[in-house]
Write an enzyme that holds these catalytic residues in place. Structure first.
Site, PDB file in Angstrom:
ATOM      1  N   GLY A  96      -0.534   7.955   1.439  1.00  9.77           N
ATOM      2  CA  GLY A  96      -0.814   7.914   2.378  1.00  9.77           C
ATOM      3  C   GLY A  96      -0.024   7.421   3.568  1.00  9.77           C
ATOM      4  O   GLY A  96       1.598   8.002   2.690  1.00  9.77           O
ATOM      5  N   ILE A  97       0.016   6.694   4.288  1.00  6.05           N
ATOM      6  CA  ILE A  97       2.028   6.597   5.557  1.00  6.05           C
ATOM      7  C   ILE A  97       2.525   5.414   4.609  1.00  6.05           C
ATOM      8  O   ILE A  97       3.149   6.348   4.860  1.00  6.05           O
ATOM      9  CB  ILE A  97       1.160   5.831   6.976  1.00  6.05           C
ATOM     10  CG1 ILE A  97       0.457   6.321   7.430  1.00  6.05           C
ATOM     11  CG2 ILE A  97       2.335   5.297   7.933  1.00  6.05           C
ATOM     12  CD1 ILE A  97      -0.656   5.979   8.774  1.00  6.05           C
ATOM     13  N   GLY A 121       0.741  -0.914   0.358  1.00  6.29           N
ATOM     14  CA  GLY A 121      -0.051  -0.009   0.040  1.00  6.29           C
ATOM     15  C   GLY A 121       0.537   1.031   0.193  1.00  6.29           C
ATOM     16  O   GLY A 121       0.919   2.120   0.680  1.00  6.29           O
ATOM     17  N   ALA A 122       1.480   0.949  -0.685  1.00  3.22           N
ATOM     18  CA  ALA A 122       3.019   2.212  -0.871  1.00  3.22           C
ATOM     19  C   ALA A 122       2.336   3.978  -1.957  1.00  3.22           C
ATOM     20  O   ALA A 122       3.582   4.702  -1.851  1.00  3.22           O
ATOM     21  CB  ALA A 122       4.371   1.775  -1.230  1.00  3.22           C
ATOM     22  N   ASN A 123       1.144   3.456  -2.382  1.00  2.53           N
ATOM     23  CA  ASN A 123       1.144   4.152  -3.395  1.00  2.53           C
ATOM     24  C   ASN A 123       0.249   5.469  -2.565  1.00  2.53           C
ATOM     25  O   ASN A 123       0.024   6.191  -3.171  1.00  2.53           O
ATOM     26  CB  ASN A 123       0.039   3.970  -4.770  1.00  2.53           C
ATOM     27  CG  ASN A 123      -1.547   3.045  -3.793  1.00  2.53           C
ATOM     28  OD1 ASN A 123      -1.164   2.292  -3.419  1.00  2.53           O
ATOM     29  ND2 ASN A 123      -2.392   3.552  -4.029  1.00  2.53           N
ATOM     30  N   TYR A 181     -12.944  -4.462  11.543  1.00  2.00           N
ATOM     31  CA  TYR A 181     -11.572  -3.620  11.075  1.00  2.00           C
ATOM     32  C   TYR A 181     -10.755  -3.874  12.330  1.00  2.00           C
ATOM     33  O   TYR A 181      -9.471  -4.129  12.579  1.00  2.00           O
ATOM     34  CB  TYR A 181     -11.430  -2.020  10.428  1.00  2.00           C
ATOM     35  CG  TYR A 181     -10.199  -1.243  10.462  1.00  2.00           C
ATOM     36  CD1 TYR A 181      -9.697  -1.143   9.694  1.00  2.00           C
ATOM     37  CD2 TYR A 181     -10.140  -0.138  11.860  1.00  2.00           C
ATOM     38  CE1 TYR A 181      -8.165  -1.054   9.639  1.00  2.00           C
ATOM     39  CE2 TYR A 181      -8.932   0.203  11.419  1.00  2.00           C
ATOM     40  CZ  TYR A 181      -7.845   0.116  11.057  1.00  2.00           C
ATOM     41  OH  TYR A 181      -6.624   1.066  11.139  1.00  2.00           O
TER      42      TYR A 181
HETATM   43  N1  LIG Z   1      -4.646   7.251   9.413  1.00  2.00           N
HETATM   44  C1  LIG Z   1      -5.403   6.603  10.026  1.00  2.00           C
HETATM   45  O1  LIG Z   1      -5.614   7.292  11.273  1.00  2.00           O
HETATM   46  C2  LIG Z   1      -4.428   5.258  10.661  1.00  2.00           C
HETATM   47  C3  LIG Z   1      -4.854   5.099  12.359  1.00  2.00           C
HETATM   48  C4  LIG Z   1      -4.452   3.524  12.589  1.00  2.00           C
HETATM   49  C5  LIG Z   1      -3.867   3.478  11.727  1.00  2.00           C
HETATM   50  N2  LIG Z   1      -3.681   3.333  10.710  1.00  2.00           N
HETATM   51  C6  LIG Z   1      -2.899   2.000   9.913  1.00  2.00           C
HETATM   52  O2  LIG Z   1      -1.849   2.412   8.660  1.00  2.00           O
HETATM   53  C7  LIG Z   1      -2.417   1.782   8.165  1.00  2.00           C
HETATM   54  C8  LIG Z   1      -2.211   2.635   5.894  1.00  2.00           C
HETATM   55  O3  LIG Z   1      -3.245   3.849   6.694  1.00  2.00           O
HETATM   56  P1  LIG Z   1      -3.275   4.842   5.709  1.00  2.00           P
HETATM   57  O4  LIG Z   1      -4.491   5.912   6.493  1.00  2.00           O
HETATM   58  O5  LIG Z   1      -1.954   5.612   5.039  1.00  2.00           O
HETATM   59  O6  LIG Z   1      -4.671   4.684   4.674  1.00  2.00           O
HETATM   60  P2  LIG Z   1      -4.264   5.095   3.157  1.00  2.00           P
HETATM   61  O7  LIG Z   1      -3.650   6.019   3.058  1.00  2.00           O
HETATM   62  O8  LIG Z   1      -6.128   4.228   2.422  1.00  2.00           O
HETATM   63  O9  LIG Z   1      -3.665   3.926   2.952  1.00  2.00           O
HETATM   64  C9  LIG Z   1      -4.272   2.147   2.166  1.00  2.00           C
HETATM   65  C10 LIG Z   1      -3.160   1.513   1.149  1.00  2.00           C
HETATM   66  O10 LIG Z   1      -3.595  -0.340   1.457  1.00  2.00           O
HETATM   67  C11 LIG Z   1      -3.994  -0.201   0.066  1.00  2.00           C
HETATM   68  N3  LIG Z   1      -4.676  -0.968  -0.041  1.00  2.00           N
HETATM   69  C12 LIG Z   1      -6.564  -1.629   0.770  1.00  2.00           C
HETATM   70  N4  LIG Z   1      -6.141  -2.619   0.137  1.00  2.00           N
HETATM   71  C13 LIG Z   1      -5.406  -3.476  -0.442  1.00  2.00           C
HETATM   72  C14 LIG Z   1      -5.186  -4.733  -1.252  1.00  2.00           C
HETATM   73  N5  LIG Z   1      -5.672  -5.834  -1.074  1.00  2.00           N
HETATM   74  N6  LIG Z   1      -3.698  -5.258  -1.738  1.00  2.00           N
HETATM   75  C15 LIG Z   1      -3.049  -3.872  -1.535  1.00  2.00           C
HETATM   76  N7  LIG Z   1      -3.590  -2.714  -1.626  1.00  2.00           N
HETATM   77  C16 LIG Z   1      -3.974  -2.157  -0.849  1.00  2.00           C
HETATM   78  C17 LIG Z   1      -4.592   0.972  -0.189  1.00  2.00           C
HETATM   79  O11 LIG Z   1      -4.171   0.809  -2.162  1.00  2.00           O
HETATM   80  P3  LIG Z   1      -5.644   1.577  -2.955  1.00  2.00           P
HETATM   81  O12 LIG Z   1      -5.107   2.785  -3.181  1.00  2.00           O
HETATM   82  O13 LIG Z   1      -5.533   1.466  -4.088  1.00  2.00           O
HETATM   83  O14 LIG Z   1      -6.558   1.121  -2.511  1.00  2.00           O
HETATM   84  C18 LIG Z   1      -3.427   2.255  -0.318  1.00  2.00           C
HETATM   85  O15 LIG Z   1      -2.324   2.244  -0.406  1.00  2.00           O
HETATM   86  C19 LIG Z   1      -3.180   1.220   7.566  1.00  2.00           C
HETATM   87  O16 LIG Z   1      -2.900  -0.090   7.605  1.00  2.00           O
HETATM   88  C20 LIG Z   1      -3.992   1.836   8.416  1.00  2.00           C
HETATM   89  O17 LIG Z   1      -4.541   0.517   9.428  1.00  2.00           O
HETATM   90  C21 LIG Z   1      -3.740   4.344   9.802  1.00  2.00           C
END
Ligand SMILES: NC(=O)c1ccc[n+]([C@@H]2O[C@H](COP(=O)([O-])OP(=O)(O)OC[C@H]3O[C@@H](n4cnc5c(N)ncnc54)[C@H](OP(=O)(O)O)[C@@H]3O)[C@@H](O)[C@H]2O)c1
Length: 318
Positions: A14-15, A10-12, A176
């Protein structure tokens, strides 16, 4: 630096994207494991430009699909001799989604994406990780697991393969949390299994971090407004990217395995608080403890056995 290789799922966005920029800026070869190659390509360009490091690769991975995980693993083995760091950052959480969805393999979609997929991918890559002198696996967990301080809260084990998909109300948020708790339980067991192979496995507890525009646009309409408000109070993505980097590269964490680490980079412990309102409040405020539910050996074995049987992987790790 000798060629150090990191895979970030999921490097495309967010985090994950912020972490890819961080690792690339520090000279790592970064493999972006993304399900959508179109989105991945523009993010890759951004990461290269921002880090000035051309060693950024993009390989397709849908972490919710066993077939895709196996194909990704084969591609990775063909291209690289070893793997130093594996960050399971990708996750499924679609706020407001009311429908129980199944993955291609017949597993509830968040459980497939957030727990079983990371389990299978790490198992597929053990041989590559073993070739690193300092192999580290990191699971992205969340403060959402703190709901398990409620003694009544349990993982919905009997409904992870669609058993009650039409009978029970579905909450994507609840699932989740279940799947991230399952990820933590799996972290503990995976760390024990891989201890002898020199591979460390930890989880990081992530608090509210600013969501990217792309992520907010993916949400159900009613949730977009709430997410924008929450963003005002959330930490920048780069702070968590730096924490990923620190846990995966610092000497401090070199020998740490089987732990949950918080965003202040402290190793957390199972809660020592007893029952009672004052204790409950102290427990909730204490960012250094996690719910006792995660330490229950029966829960750990149950998640592990489920992951093993679902992925039908006959290879013993012992
Ligand atoms: N942001 C927060 O507040 C927060 C808080 C607690 C935990 N986290 C955790 O931090 C991590 C990153 O979260 P984020 O906030 O950066 O979210 P994000 O921007 O939505 O990033 C999630 C990434 O996961 C990818 N993904 C989802 N389903 C996938 C699949 N089946 N196969 C491959 N890639 C997949 C998405 O790809 P697409 O672009 O193709 O959808 C996207 O690149 C997650 O594990 C999340 O649970 C985040």
């Amino acid at each position: 630096m000798d060629d150090k290789i990191v895979v970030i799922t999921g490097a495309n966005s967010g985090i994950g994207k912020a972490a890819a920029i961080k690792f690339a800026s520090e000279g790592y070869t970064v493999v972006m494991a993304c399900r959508n190659l179109e989105k991945g390509k523009s993010a890759k360009q951004e990461i290269i430009e921002s880090s000035k490091n051309p060693h950024v690769d993009l390989l397709q991975l849908d972490i919710s699909s066993f077939k895709s995980i196996r194909q990704f693993s084969t591609m990775l083995k063909d291209k690289y001799p070893k793997l130093d760091i594996l960050i399971h950052n990708a996750a499924y959480l679609n706020h407001g989604e009311k429908q129980y969805l199944l993955s291609r393999d017949g597993i509830e979609l968040s459980f497939a994406t957030n727990t079983v997929g990371p389990f299978l991918l790490t198992r597929q890559l053990i041989g590559m990780l073993e070739k690193s002198e300092d192999a580290r696996v990191l699971h992205s967990c969340t403060t959402n697991i703190r709901h398990f301080f409620d003694p009544k809260r349990k993982i919905e084990f009997d409904n992870l393969q669609g058993e009650f998909k039409d009978e029970r109300p579905y909450s994507t948020y609840k699932f989740y949390g279940d799947t991230k708790m399952a990820l933590l339980l799996m972290t503990f067991k995976m760390a024990e299994e891989l201890r002898g192979q020199g591979i460390s496995v930890n989880a990081v507890q992530i608090p509210a971090i600013k969501l990217s525009k792309e992520t907010i646009n993916k949400l159900q309409s009613g949730w977009r407004f709430a997410a924008r408000i929450q963003n005002v109070f959330s930490a920048p993505r780069e702070t968590m990217a730096d924490t990923y980097y620190y846990i995966c590269t610092s000497d401090e964490f070199k020998t740490v395995t089987g732990k949950l680490i918080n965003d202040k980079r402290k190793v957390m412990e199972s809660s020592h608080y007893s029952a009672g309102l004052t204790q409950d409040i102290k427990q909730l405020m204490d960012q250094n403890v996690y719910p006792k539910y995660a330490d229950d050996q029966e829960n750990i074995e149950r998640v592990w056995d489920l992951c093993v049987s679902l992925t039908r992987d006959p290879v013993s790790l012992s």
